[in-house]
Design an enzyme around this catalytic site. Sequence first.
Site, short mmCIF file in Angstrom:
data_model
loop_
_atom_site.label_atom_id
_atom_site.label_comp_id
_atom_site.label_asym_id
_atom_site.label_seq_id
_atom_site.Cartn_x
_atom_site.Cartn_y
_atom_site.Cartn_z
N ASP A 158 48.77 43.82 42.91
CA ASP A 158 48.07 43.81 41.62
C ASP A 158 47.49 45.21 41.39
O ASP A 158 46.43 45.54 41.92
CB ASP A 158 46.96 42.75 41.66
N TYR A 168 31.15 36.58 29.42
CA TYR A 168 30.12 36.26 30.42
C TYR A 168 28.72 36.37 29.83
O TYR A 168 27.83 36.95 30.44
CB TYR A 168 30.27 37.16 31.65
N LYS A 218 45.63 46.96 32.01
CA LYS A 218 44.52 47.86 31.69
C LYS A 218 44.93 49.22 31.12
O LYS A 218 45.06 49.36 29.92
CB LYS A 218 43.62 48.01 32.92
#
Length: 428
Positions: A246, A18, A275
Site C-alpha cells: 500500500d 471524523y 493520494k
Amino acid sequence: MTISDLLALDRKHLWHPYASKTSPPPVLPVTGASGSVIRLADGTELIDALSSWWCMTHGHNHPAIMAAVREQTEKFAQVMFAGFTHEPAAELAARLAAVLPPDLDQVFFADSGSVAIECAAKMAVQYQAAAGRRDRVRLAAVRGGYHGDTAGAMALSDPDGMHTMFREIMPRQHFLPRLELRFEDQWDESAMAAVTAAVDECGRDLAGIIVEPVFQGANAMRFFHPGYLRGLRRICDERGLLLIFDEIATGFGRTGKFFAMEYAGVAPDIVCVGKALTGGAVTLAAAIASRQVAGTISAGSPGCFMHGPTFMANPLACAAGCASLKLFSSGQWQSQTAAIESQLKRELSPLRECPGVSDVRVLGAVGVVELTELPPVETVFRVVRDTGVWLRPFGRWLYTMPPFTVSPEELSRITGAMRILTETGSGR
Ligand SMILES: *Cc1c(COP(=O)(O)O)cnc(C)c1O
C-alpha cells in the site's frame, strides 16, 4: 455568499470527517490556495503543513496540473470505462509502468485509495481461486497499519485502531505482529522469526499479505526497517502468497524514494497508489498488478477481474495524474525531499528534550513528534491562528508532511509552530 451564510449552511447541512454533527469543531472557510498556502475568506493565509492530507506534493494550484485539467475539460469530462478507452488513461498507465518495477504494469484505476485497497484484496482472492486454491480467501495485514475507511480496508487496518466498533461488518482477516525494528536500526534477520511464525499460524486460507512499505501512516506514524519487506517477499514466494504494498501515502517521493519499496529493493505482486497520484488535485487511485497476477486472474473463472467503479479512470483525474508525473520526471523532488528531510531533522530533533515528547522521527518529507498526550483542539486552533500554520495532530502525533515545493522559510514556520504546540501542550 457571505462568510456567515457559508458557515451557517455548513453547520446546517455538512458532515466533516471524523467530526460531530451536533457540536462540530470549528471549520475555516477557504477561498483559494497556491503553493504552500491556503487562503481563508477573511484574508488569512495558512501554510499547509499537511499537503491537504498528504496529497498536494507540488503545492496547491500548480499551473501545469491546473492547465492539464482545464485542457481536458475542453474535450470531455467523463466516459464510462467499460467499452471505451482514452488518451489520459493510457498515458497515465504508461507513465506509472515506467516508474514502477519492470513487471508491475497492469493498471486498474479506482476513485479513491480505499477502493484501490478493496480491488487489491479482491485481486488476491481471485488470483488464488484462478490458480486452483479456492480456500485462500483471507489476507494478513500488519498491526499498526492503515489501509482506508471502507469495510474491506478497515478490516486490514490495525485491529485495535479507530474502527473497532465496526468489527461485525468487517471481513475477518489475519494479523501479523508489529514490525519493531526501526528504519535506522541495524538489521537483524532474527526479527523475521515472529513474523514468519505468525504467517504460518494463519492457516490454509491465507491468500496474501498487505503492508504499507517502510512508513506506517494513520495508525502508527512510524518508520520500520526495510529488511522486513525483503523478509515478507521471501515468505510470500515460499508459500505461493501474493504480496501487496500500500503505497497510497508513501508513493511519489514522500519518504525520500519515489516509492518506499525502493528502500528494500523488492517488488510486490500488487501495489496500490492514490493520494499524490494527481499531485493532489483530483481524486484518483490505482491497484497495479504484475503481468503474472493479471494473466492468472484472466485465465481463471469467470475470465475477468470482478470490479468496475462508475468513475474508473476519470479523464480529468487522469489528465491531472499525467501532468503530475511529468513534473516528477524532472527529478527535482529528490533534492526537495532531501532538503526537507535535513531541515526537519535539524529543527525538530531539539524537541526530543521537551517534556511530554516521547519520540521525534523524520524520513524524507515526513516529520513526526510523538507526544504522551495531545493538546486540546482549542489549543491547536489557537496555535494555528497565531502562527498561520495549518496543523492537525491526531492520535499521539503532531506531524508535518509539507508540499515538496515548501520554501526553507515556510518550513521553519511549520517547525516553529510545531515547537510552540509541543511546549503549549506540555504546559510550559
Ligand atoms: C489515505 C490512505 C488510504 C485510503 O485512501 P482514501 O483515498 O482516503 O480512501 C489507504 N492507505 C493508506 C496508506 C493511506 O494513507
